[in-house]
Design a protein around this motif. Structure first.
Motif, PDB file in Angstrom:
ATOM      1  N   ILE A   1      44.428 -41.393 -32.431  1.00  0.00           N
ATOM      2  CA  ILE A   1      43.288 -41.544 -31.525  1.00  0.00           C
ATOM      3  C   ILE A   1      43.283 -40.329 -30.605  1.00  0.00           C
ATOM      4  O   ILE A   1      44.305 -40.006 -29.997  1.00  0.00           O
ATOM      5  N   SER A   2      42.152 -39.656 -30.499  1.00  0.00           N
ATOM      6  CA  SER A   2      42.073 -38.472 -29.642  1.00  0.00           C
ATOM      7  C   SER A   2      40.765 -38.486 -28.864  1.00  0.00           C
ATOM      8  O   SER A   2      39.754 -39.005 -29.330  1.00  0.00           O
ATOM      9  N   PHE A   3      40.800 -37.888 -27.671  1.00  0.00           N
ATOM     10  CA  PHE A   3      39.598 -37.820 -26.831  1.00  0.00           C
ATOM     11  C   PHE A   3      39.818 -36.835 -25.697  1.00  0.00           C
ATOM     12  O   PHE A   3      40.936 -36.335 -25.485  1.00  0.00           O
ATOM     13  N   LEU A   4      38.749 -36.565 -24.959  1.00  0.00           N
ATOM     14  CA  LEU A   4      38.777 -35.653 -23.818  1.00  0.00           C
ATOM     15  C   LEU A   4      38.364 -36.397 -22.552  1.00  0.00           C
ATOM     16  O   LEU A   4      37.638 -37.388 -22.616  1.00  0.00           O
ATOM     17  N   THR A   5      38.819 -35.900 -21.398  1.00  0.00           N
ATOM     18  CA  THR A   5      38.317 -36.363 -20.102  1.00  0.00           C
ATOM     19  C   THR A   5      38.087 -35.146 -19.218  1.00  0.00           C
ATOM     20  O   THR A   5      38.860 -34.185 -19.269  1.00  0.00           O
TER      21      THR A   5
END
Length: 286
Positions: free
Chosen positions: A61-65
């Motif tokens: 699972i990968s994402f940006l903030t």
């Protein structure tokens, strides 16, 4: 009588004015706090959430903030009891977040939520991922690899790199400390995860997406042009499918103590950088 009435009326009017002023101030303050809170939530909201590297027992699972946070993910086999499988916390604050979920069962649907800066996201509608079937290891395949630079020429570490080969499933990694990334095509499954994707030097199209919080790059090429890719500058988009494509194989000189140069490095062959890494990478599993 009129004087008494006037004396009573004046304090009453003053009191009403003070009360109204207090209410107005309270509303303004409440709205200001609400706006501030909404802004704080917005910059910590997970963006570009993707599931990749799906096998029979794991996925990523990968994402940006926009804000540097230390999030955690909850994974479960039940939509209404998310944390029954795993809760994984990030080691440190960052804008770029990458979690590997291991120890899962094959051909099973899993649900997950993300907690970022104290706020639970997707709690009412959890995101899903389904593991693939168990299949034997694939011994066929090669290595695709490259290196990513910032716009000022520094090696770009911890950027997210996504690759889709042909009609295969999505795979991912992060750039290392020197900006490099590598994938083994032998690990790439078909879109339905039931077998391994077959690759052809000329006909298989490789699509790459590289992103961090500042910018993105996309590269489209044939398999034969992906070992190695030319130096990639974040924000640059390349289509290397045509052999006559005009590709700039140089990168800007990095800044030194804030001073920037318009000159470029002499082109270099990336493959030499990976000479010692290739044997170890072949043994890695997603």
């Amino acid at each position: 009588m009129q004087r008494r009435s006037l004396k009573k009326t004046v304090p009453t009017l003053v009191g009403v004015i003070i009360l109204l002023f207090g209410l107005a101030s309270g509303v303004v303050l409440l709205n200001a706090r609400q706006i501030f809170r909404l802004g704080a939530v917005d910059i910590s909201t997970p963006k570009n959430v993707r599931v990749s590297n799906i096998t029979d027992s794991s996925f990523c699972i990968s994402f940006l903030t926009a804000k540097e946070v230390r999030p955690f993910v909850k994974v479960g086999g039940d939509k209404f009891f998310i944390s029954d499988i795993q809760t994984i916390r990030a080691n440190e604050k960052s804008n770029i977040h990458y979690f590997t979920i291991n120890g899962l069962l094959p051909e099973r649907e899993y649900f997950f939520t993300i907690n970022s800066d104290g706020v639970d996201y997707f709690k009412d509608n959890p995101m899903t991922a389904r593991t693939g079937k168990q299949i034997a290891s694939n011994t066929k395949g090669g290595i695709i690899y490259g290196k990513v630079y910032s716009k000022s020429g520094e090696e770009l570490k911890d950027a997210l790199v996504y690759v889709r080969g042909g009609n295969g499933s999505l795979v991912s990694t992060k750039t290392s400390g020197d900006g490099s990334f590598m994938f083994s095509t032998s690990h790439i499954r078909t879109a339905d995860l039931s077998s391994y994707e077959e690759f052809d030097e000329e006909r298989t199209i490789i699509q790459v997406l590289i992103e961090n919080i500042q910018s993105t790059s996309s590269i489209t090429t044939n398999l034969k042009n992906s070992y190695p890719f030319p130096p990639i500058i974040i924000g640059q988009n390349l289509d290397l499918r045509q052999s006559s494509a005009n590709v700039d194989y140089t990168v800007p000189l990095p800044s030194v103590f804030g001073a920037f140069s318009n000159q470029t490095d002499i082109p270099f062959f990336i493959k030499n950088i990976y000479k010692e890494k290739l044997p170890n990478f072949l043994n890695e599993q997603y």
